[in-house]
Design a protein around this motif. Structure first.
Motif, short mmCIF file in Angstrom:
data_model
loop_
_atom_site.label_atom_id
_atom_site.label_comp_id
_atom_site.label_asym_id
_atom_site.label_seq_id
_atom_site.Cartn_x
_atom_site.Cartn_y
_atom_site.Cartn_z
N ARG A 104 0.48 -1.12 -0.06
CA ARG A 104 -0.47 0.40 -0.66
C ARG A 104 1.00 1.30 0.33
N LEU A 105 1.77 1.47 1.01
CA LEU A 105 2.79 2.90 1.02
C LEU A 105 3.43 3.00 -0.38
N LEU A 106 4.30 1.77 -0.42
CA LEU A 106 4.56 2.10 -2.15
C LEU A 106 3.42 2.20 -3.34
N LEU A 107 2.47 1.31 -3.85
CA LEU A 107 2.09 1.96 -4.26
C LEU A 107 1.43 3.87 -4.61
N ALA A 108 1.07 3.90 -3.35
CA ALA A 108 0.76 5.24 -2.54
C ALA A 108 1.58 6.58 -3.72
N ALA A 109 2.88 5.46 -2.88
CA ALA A 109 4.06 6.87 -3.14
C ALA A 109 4.62 6.33 -4.52
N ARG A 261 12.47 -12.17 -16.19
CA ARG A 261 13.66 -11.82 -16.97
C ARG A 261 13.54 -11.74 -18.53
N ARG A 262 13.10 -13.51 -18.87
CA ARG A 262 12.85 -13.98 -20.25
C ARG A 262 12.11 -13.73 -20.92
N GLN A 263 10.91 -13.16 -19.90
CA GLN A 263 9.58 -12.90 -20.92
C GLN A 263 9.68 -11.70 -20.96
N GLY A 264 10.79 -10.14 -20.65
CA GLY A 264 10.88 -9.32 -21.51
C GLY A 264 10.38 -8.59 -19.80
N PHE A 265 10.42 -8.36 -19.12
CA PHE A 265 9.82 -7.90 -17.83
C PHE A 265 11.01 -6.89 -17.18
N ASP A 266 11.20 -5.84 -16.41
CA ASP A 266 12.22 -5.46 -16.04
C ASP A 266 11.60 -6.02 -14.44
N TYR A 267 12.75 -6.83 -13.52
CA TYR A 267 12.25 -7.24 -12.00
C TYR A 267 13.53 -7.09 -11.89
N HIS A 268 12.43 -6.29 -9.99
CA HIS A 268 13.26 -6.07 -9.26
C HIS A 268 12.74 -6.56 -7.83
N GLN A 269 13.47 -7.26 -6.74
CA GLN A 269 13.53 -8.47 -5.38
C GLN A 269 13.18 -6.14 -5.10
N LEU A 270 12.61 -6.29 -3.72
CA LEU A 270 12.60 -5.73 -2.55
C LEU A 270 12.33 -6.19 -1.11
N THR A 271 11.83 -5.75 -0.19
CA THR A 271 11.50 -6.27 1.27
C THR A 271 10.72 -5.55 1.95
N THR A 272 10.64 -6.06 3.09
CA THR A 272 9.36 -4.66 3.89
C THR A 272 10.63 -4.59 4.78
N THR A 273 11.17 -4.94 4.68
CA THR A 273 12.33 -3.99 5.94
C THR A 273 12.64 -2.78 5.47
N GLU A 274 13.48 -2.97 3.73
CA GLU A 274 13.94 -1.63 3.29
C GLU A 274 13.02 0.24 2.86
N PRO A 275 13.25 0.30 3.16
CA PRO A 275 12.75 2.04 2.66
C PRO A 275 12.71 2.10 0.84
N ALA A 279 12.35 0.79 -4.59
CA ALA A 279 11.39 0.37 -5.90
C ALA A 279 11.43 2.38 -6.37
N LEU A 280 11.48 2.89 -5.78
CA LEU A 280 10.96 4.44 -6.71
C LEU A 280 11.80 5.03 -7.60
N ARG A 281 13.13 4.44 -7.50
CA ARG A 281 15.01 4.72 -8.03
C ARG A 281 14.15 3.47 -9.35
N GLU A 282 13.82 2.59 -9.43
CA GLU A 282 14.00 1.73 -10.74
C GLU A 282 11.83 1.90 -10.99
N PHE A 283 11.44 2.36 -10.91
CA PHE A 283 10.80 3.10 -11.28
C PHE A 283 10.79 4.16 -12.08
N LEU A 284 11.62 5.55 -11.55
CA LEU A 284 11.54 6.57 -12.64
C LEU A 284 12.87 6.35 -13.36
N ARG A 285 13.41 4.89 -13.20
CA ARG A 285 14.84 4.64 -14.21
C ARG A 285 13.97 4.14 -15.55
N ARG A 286 12.33 2.64 -15.20
CA ARG A 286 11.82 2.38 -16.31
C ARG A 286 11.21 3.38 -16.50
N ARG A 287 10.15 4.34 -16.76
CA ARG A 287 9.67 5.26 -16.83
C ARG A 287 10.76 6.38 -18.07
#
Length: 292
Positions: A104-109, A261-275, A279-287
């Motif tokens: 929720r926090l991530l998608l809202a941001a 990645r074989r399917q052509g997706f950008d893939y990024h792993q994250l955990t509930t303990t990290e700021p 993920a925001l940087r990955e979004f801007l990079r992909r955008r």
């Protein structure tokens, strides 16, 4: 850096989103879409919910009519946010957050960040009871809609059947799709959905969310585990099972990342303990890459 625990403790999703997205408002790209940019282009009548800062008060004083000054701004991307709301997202980490809390926090941001970039944003919540979908919009009222929908979302059941998700595949609009999920599936149903979305809409960014305690297996001694989707339970000694669990988990993570990645997706792993910044940087990079 605000931790996800501190953001969650605010109990105010709009404020948490704004705080998390601060410092990431960069990477604009040019388009010919109208909006509150720098170079004046034209007027349009005021509508409820519009940003009053764009109101031309001098014109209003002369004509007793309310118009907004529109400009050509850096935009023209549609961002489609997907939330996996199956019951496995209710898994709680040692910091007290569930995967769904973090999502929720991530998608809202991400929604806040995308709107600040001038993008049209949509949200789709995927759960077995049916698809909750907010169509893409770029107006000032879209963020409150997204926040309210995220706040009302609960995790339940298994990932929805393909037939329930068919409306997502009916659109043919170019978009950047961002999916937040723990990628727990039975027969590749999440991968199949994302593959079809990539075919009809373009780029897909997969944010694979893991809890810290399942990633590092922080459990000790005799533990009873319950599958949150099927209800099945398993009793074991965590200390005895840790080496085998971690080996199998790492194999699964490698296989999952490779398949994405074989399917052509950008893939990024994250955990509930990290700021949220990774993920925001990955979004801007992909955008930025998508807009070129």
């Amino acid at each position: 850096m605000l931790t996800p625990e501190l953001l969650h403790a605010l109990h105010n999703l709009p404020l948490a989103a704004r705080q998390a997205a601060e410092g990431f408002l960069a990477g604009h790209h040019l388009s010919r879409r109208r909006g509150p940019g720098m170079e004046f282009s034209q007027y349009r009548p005021y509508q409820p919910g519009d940003d009053l800062r764009q109101l031309d008060w001098r014109l209003a004083a002369r004509s007793d009519r309310y118009y907004l000054r529109e400009s050509e701004v850096d935009t023209s991307l549609t961002v489609h946010l997907l939330l996996d709301a199956s019951a496995s997202m209710n898994h709680r980490d040692d910091n007290g957050l569930t995967k769904l809390d973090y999502a929720r926090l991530l998608l809202a941001a991400l929604a806040y960040l995308a709107q600040q970039q001038g993008d049209a944003v949509s949200l789709s919540v995927l759960h077995p009871a049916g698809l909750v979908h907010l169509p893409a919009r770029a107006d000032a009222r879209q963020l409150p809609r997204i926040y309210q929908t995220l706040q009302n979302t609960t995790g339940t059941g298994r990932f929805p059947e393909a037939a329930r998700l068919a409306p997502l595949l009916a659109r043919r609009q170019r978009a950047l799709t961002v999916c937040v999920s723990d990628l727990y599936e039975e027969q590749g149903e999440i991968q199949q959905l994302l593959t079809r979305l990539r075919a009809v809409a373009g780029e897909v960014l997969v944010l694979h969310l893991m809890a810290g305690n399942e990633l590092h297996f922080t459990y000790r001694g005799a533990v009873t585990f319950q599958d949150l989707e099927s209800g099945q339970t398993l009793q074991l000694n965590a200390d005895d099972q840790r080496p085998g669990y971690q080996q199998q988990l790492q194999e699964w993570l490698r296989t999952t990342a490779h398949a994405a990645r074989r399917q052509g997706f950008d893939y990024h792993q994250l955990t509930t303990t990290e700021p949220l910044d990774g993920a925001l940087r990955e979004f801007l990079r992909r955008r930025q890459a998508t807009s070129l």
